[in-house]
Design a protein around this motif. Structure first.
Motif, PDB file in Angstrom:
ATOM      1  N   ARG A 412       0.852  -1.200   0.000  1.00  0.00           N
ATOM      2  CA  ARG A 412       0.000   0.000   0.000  1.00  0.00           C
ATOM      3  C   ARG A 412       0.883   1.244   0.000  1.00  0.00           C
ATOM      4  NH1 ARG A 412      -3.144  -3.501  -0.544  1.00  0.00           N
ATOM      5  NH2 ARG A 412      -5.178  -3.870   0.412  1.00  0.00           N
ATOM      6  N   ALA A 413       0.327   2.335  -0.501  1.00  0.00           N
ATOM      7  CA  ALA A 413       0.995   3.621  -0.321  1.00  0.00           C
ATOM      8  C   ALA A 413       0.946   3.988   1.159  1.00  0.00           C
ATOM      9  CB  ALA A 413       0.303   4.694  -1.156  1.00  0.00           C
ATOM     10  N   ARG A 414       2.055   4.390   1.698  1.00  0.00           N
ATOM     11  CA  ARG A 414       2.142   4.680   3.134  1.00  0.00           C
ATOM     12  C   ARG A 414       1.678   6.121   3.390  1.00  0.00           C
ATOM     13  NH1 ARG A 414       8.133   3.478   4.528  1.00  0.00           N
ATOM     14  NH2 ARG A 414       7.451   4.192   6.597  1.00  0.00           N
ATOM     15  N   ILE A 415       0.553   6.246   4.040  1.00  0.00           N
ATOM     16  CA  ILE A 415      -0.081   7.541   4.278  1.00  0.00           C
ATOM     17  C   ILE A 415       0.022   7.884   5.752  1.00  0.00           C
ATOM     18  CG2 ILE A 415      -2.230   8.846   4.094  1.00  0.00           C
ATOM     19  CD1 ILE A 415      -3.128   6.728   2.018  1.00  0.00           C
ATOM     20  N   GLU A 416       0.468   9.112   6.049  1.00  0.00           N
ATOM     21  CA  GLU A 416       0.568   9.558   7.437  1.00  0.00           C
ATOM     22  C   GLU A 416       0.150  11.024   7.544  1.00  0.00           C
ATOM     23  OE1 GLU A 416       1.146   7.537   9.784  1.00  0.00           O
ATOM     24  OE2 GLU A 416       2.256   5.849   8.911  1.00  0.00           O
ATOM     25  N   LYS A 417      -0.358  11.393   8.716  1.00  0.00           N
ATOM     26  CA  LYS A 417      -0.591  12.801   9.038  1.00  0.00           C
ATOM     27  C   LYS A 417       0.706  13.321   9.635  1.00  0.00           C
ATOM     28  CE  LYS A 417      -3.067  16.566   9.932  1.00  0.00           C
ATOM     29  NZ  LYS A 417      -3.592  17.458   8.891  1.00  0.00           N
ATOM     30  N   ILE A 418       1.481  13.988   8.827  1.00  0.00           N
ATOM     31  CA  ILE A 418       2.836  14.366   9.212  1.00  0.00           C
ATOM     32  C   ILE A 418       2.895  15.665  10.002  1.00  0.00           C
ATOM     33  CG2 ILE A 418       5.080  15.127   8.294  1.00  0.00           C
ATOM     34  CD1 ILE A 418       4.741  12.155   8.137  1.00  0.00           C
ATOM     35  N   ALA A 419       2.173  16.676   9.514  1.00  0.00           N
ATOM     36  CA  ALA A 419       2.326  18.015  10.099  1.00  0.00           C
ATOM     37  C   ALA A 419       0.998  18.534  10.626  1.00  0.00           C
ATOM     38  CB  ALA A 419       2.879  18.987   9.062  1.00  0.00           C
ATOM     39  N   ILE A 420       1.072  19.218  11.741  1.00  0.00           N
ATOM     40  CA  ILE A 420      -0.085  19.854  12.367  1.00  0.00           C
ATOM     41  C   ILE A 420       0.261  21.315  12.588  1.00  0.00           C
ATOM     42  CG2 ILE A 420      -1.666  19.848  14.320  1.00  0.00           C
ATOM     43  CD1 ILE A 420       0.559  16.888  14.004  1.00  0.00           C
TER      44      ILE A 420
END
Length: 633
Positions: A412-420
């Motif tokens: 899978r494409a690795r998806i993350e919430k990186i920045a807030i």
């Protein structure tokens, strides 16, 4: 857009087509109109937060009774400030006698904003002061009811100085040189002329003064007024206006640069800058709503007739593509899909940038407005990975190992919430070095999402204009995760040229793409091109705008898009960060694929839809070379 850019404005016009008693009986309130106006404006708050204003016309008031109400605000929350003030008067009436809130006649005589015709405006100031006097709607008053004029719009004209001279030539004495005042006075002048011509003609036919005023109100030729007033306007505009007796209009520029949508039924006629706003406020389907044809005006007569009338011959449609990329609300049916496609179309460049190493790459977005293009990018990556899976499964053959098959299917494409973003973080430090350190903390990161020294980190942004936030903040905070490479993807092409139709992008030095091109010219011993372009622009300063050529294009011509993107990457990479950095931009060709009906691309190509645009870009370049921060239009 990680860089803060002010832009555009928003309009909302609402005409109640039934008597107020109708809305009181059907909806249980005499304030149906003002409530709907509030909703139309609140749902467009993205289009302006520097100020707001509303106006209202009451129909059929007796002489001596107030029939125009207006309120404006530059409060930090201007919409709430305005409507709280309006509602305070209603609260006073309720405290006095609640039954009066159901007495339409009492309300019309004793409370503002209880009429049938409403106009709201949201303002972003793209240049100059932010004062209450700069807020729309603007009001031109007169004792003749048919000469009262209220104007508000989403617009910017490039030839305001020429238009100002025209006003002087007809004997006016405008209070300032601004496109808003100029537009108001230009329409007002021809409104006066039309009133005077009709008065003379009707009096000659033997009508009394009272009969004359009534007939003018019934048959005022609004298309004629607008044609004469706008024939020499150069710019993008969605201009709205109310007349004291109850007529109204919304006029759109011939190239369709600025947006306007409308809806009509037997209860209301409504116009707004954004389609989903009307859908939400009145619970409608997208096909119920019409787009105002470029060069046309929507004319709403006091008697209730609504018609679209050609005012200026439409030009080639050049609706602003930045509306699609960033500025408009993303819940519009078409814009949502277009933004996803922009993310999808940039995937081949992303894959090339990371060397095809999808297993060791993490994908995210900055800021939140880039979320839709992020979804599109992920879809494109999944399609690419599915093709790879298909080929890998075929390669296994008939005697495959189930563990190998499972490994392939789980990719899978690795998806993350990186920045807030810490929206409330403010810096009180004024020293540059220390302040930059504070600015670097405007965003925070999600730790543990990247394998140090091994993963690529790919983040998508709507567009990159100045790149200031990238350099001062985003690259630094992303580097704390210690990725092997940071790739920032712009869903928009390189922004190379200033806008002059209502967006706060007017100075050449604010464009990182321009800065990169200038740096490349100097590095390659081609600095003479800068001087030659400056001389060509100076030679055109005094000629009519219709004959001006955009010579600033020659600054970019020696280089490919890739070369400029590489230089942008160098310029934006902060010192002392470990990761490799690359900035990728959408192509203009892909922009047109994603937004085929909105081909206004002058930000990226320099192909301005009006002659004034060429004059503005040349002046902006002259200002850059001469070190001036003066406005180019």
């Amino acid at each position: 857009m990680s860089d803060a850019i002010k832009h555009e404005c928003g309009i909302a016009l609402l005409r109640l087509k039934k008597p107020l008693e109708y809305y009181l009986e059907k909806y249980g309130t005499a304030f149906y109109g003002i409530n709907k106006l509030y909703l139309l404006m609140e749902k467009q708050h993205n289009r302006g937060q520097d100020g707001a204003g509303v106006a209202n016309i009451k129909f059929d008031m007796d002489p001596g009774e107030r029939y125009i109400s207006r309120r404006r605000s530059i409060d930090s929350k201007p919409i709430q400030d305005i409507f709280s003030s309006i509602n305070a008067r209603f609260q006073e009436i309720e405290d006095e006698n609640p039954e009066l809130l159901k007495d339409v006649n009492y309300l019309k005589k004793n409370a503002g904003f209880t009429g049938e015709l409403f106009l709201g405006h949201l303002r972003y100031g793209t240049f100059g002061r932010n004062s209450i006097e700069s807020c729309h709607p603007f009001l031109r008053q007169n004792n003749w009811i048919t000469r009262n004029l209220v104007v508000a719009g989403n617009f910017n004209l490039t030839n305001v100085h020429e238009l100002f001279d025209v006003l002087l030539g007809i004997g006016q004495h405008p209070k300032e040189v601004s496109d808003t005042v100029t537009v108001l006075e230009k329409i007002g002048h021809f409104l006066d002329v039309e009133n005077e011509d009709m008065f003379k003609s009707l009096k000659a036919q033997g009508y009394s003064n009272q009969e004359v005023y009534s007939k003018i109100a019934q048959s005022l030729d609004i298309p004629k007024i607008l044609k004469k007033a706008s024939e020499d306007w150069d710019g993008g505009y969605a201009m709205s206006g109310l007349f004291g007796h109850g007529d109204a209009f919304v006029l759109r520029d011939p190239s369709g640069i600025r947006p306007a949508f409308w809806y009509e039924d037997d209860e209301v006629c409504v116009v707004a800058s954004e389609r989903p706003v009307i859908q939400t406020a009145f619970n409608l389907k997208k096909e119920d709503i019409k787009e105002l044809t470029p060069g046309h005006a929507l004319i709403i007569k006091k008697a209730g007739e609504v018609s679209e009338v050609e005012i200026n011959a439409p030009h080639e449609r050049k609706a602003c593509s930045f509306e699609r990329i960033y500025f408009s609300r993303g819940n519009d049916y078409d814009i949502y899909r277009e933004r996803k496609m922009l993310g999808d179309l940039v995937v081949p460049q992303v894959i090339d940038s990371i060397g095809g190493d999808l297993d060791n790459s993490v994908f995210s977005f900055i800021p939140n407005t880039a979320e839709m293009s992020f979804y599109g990018m992920i879809k494109g990556l999944e399609d690419h990975m599915n093709n790879e899976k298909f080929e890998a499964i075929k390669a296994l053959g008939k005697d495959y190992n189930e563990d190998d098959l499972e490994k392939i299917l789980k990719r899978r494409a690795r998806i993350e919430k990186i920045a807030i973003k810490d929206a409330k973080l403010r810096t009180f430090i004024t020293q540059d070095d220390a302040r930059d350190d504070m600015v670097a903390h405007v965003y925070d990161i999600t730790y543990g999402t990247v394998v140090r020294g091994k993963d690529n980190l790919v983040v998508i942004d709507d567009s990159i204009v100045r790149g200031t936030t990238l350099k001062q903040s985003i690259f630094r905070i992303l580097d704390r995760l210690e990725p092997k490479k940071i790739v920032v993807v712009s869903s928009a092409p390189q922004i190379r040229y200033p806008d002059c139709y209502g967006i706060d992008m007017a100075r050449m030095k604010d464009f990182i793409a321009f800065e990169a091109a200038i740096a490349l010219l100097k590095e390659n011993s081609m600095g003479h091109i800068i001087t030659e372009v400056y001389q060509k622009c100076k030679e055109q300063e005094s000629i009519p705008k219709e004959h001006v050529k955009n010579y600033v294009k020659e600054i970019y011509e020696p280089f490919t898009d890739t070369q400029i993107s590489q230089k942008i990457s160098e310029l934006l990479k902060p010192v002392n960060i470990k990761a490799e950095v690359e900035v990728i931009y959408q192509s203009v060709e892909n922009l047109h694929k994603a937004c085929p009906n909105n081909l206004g691309d002058w930000y990226f190509t320099g192909n301005y839809p009006t002659p004034g645009g060429n004059k503005v870009v040349n002046k902006a370049f002259i200002n850059y070379v001469e070190g001036s921060d003066a406005r180019a239009y």
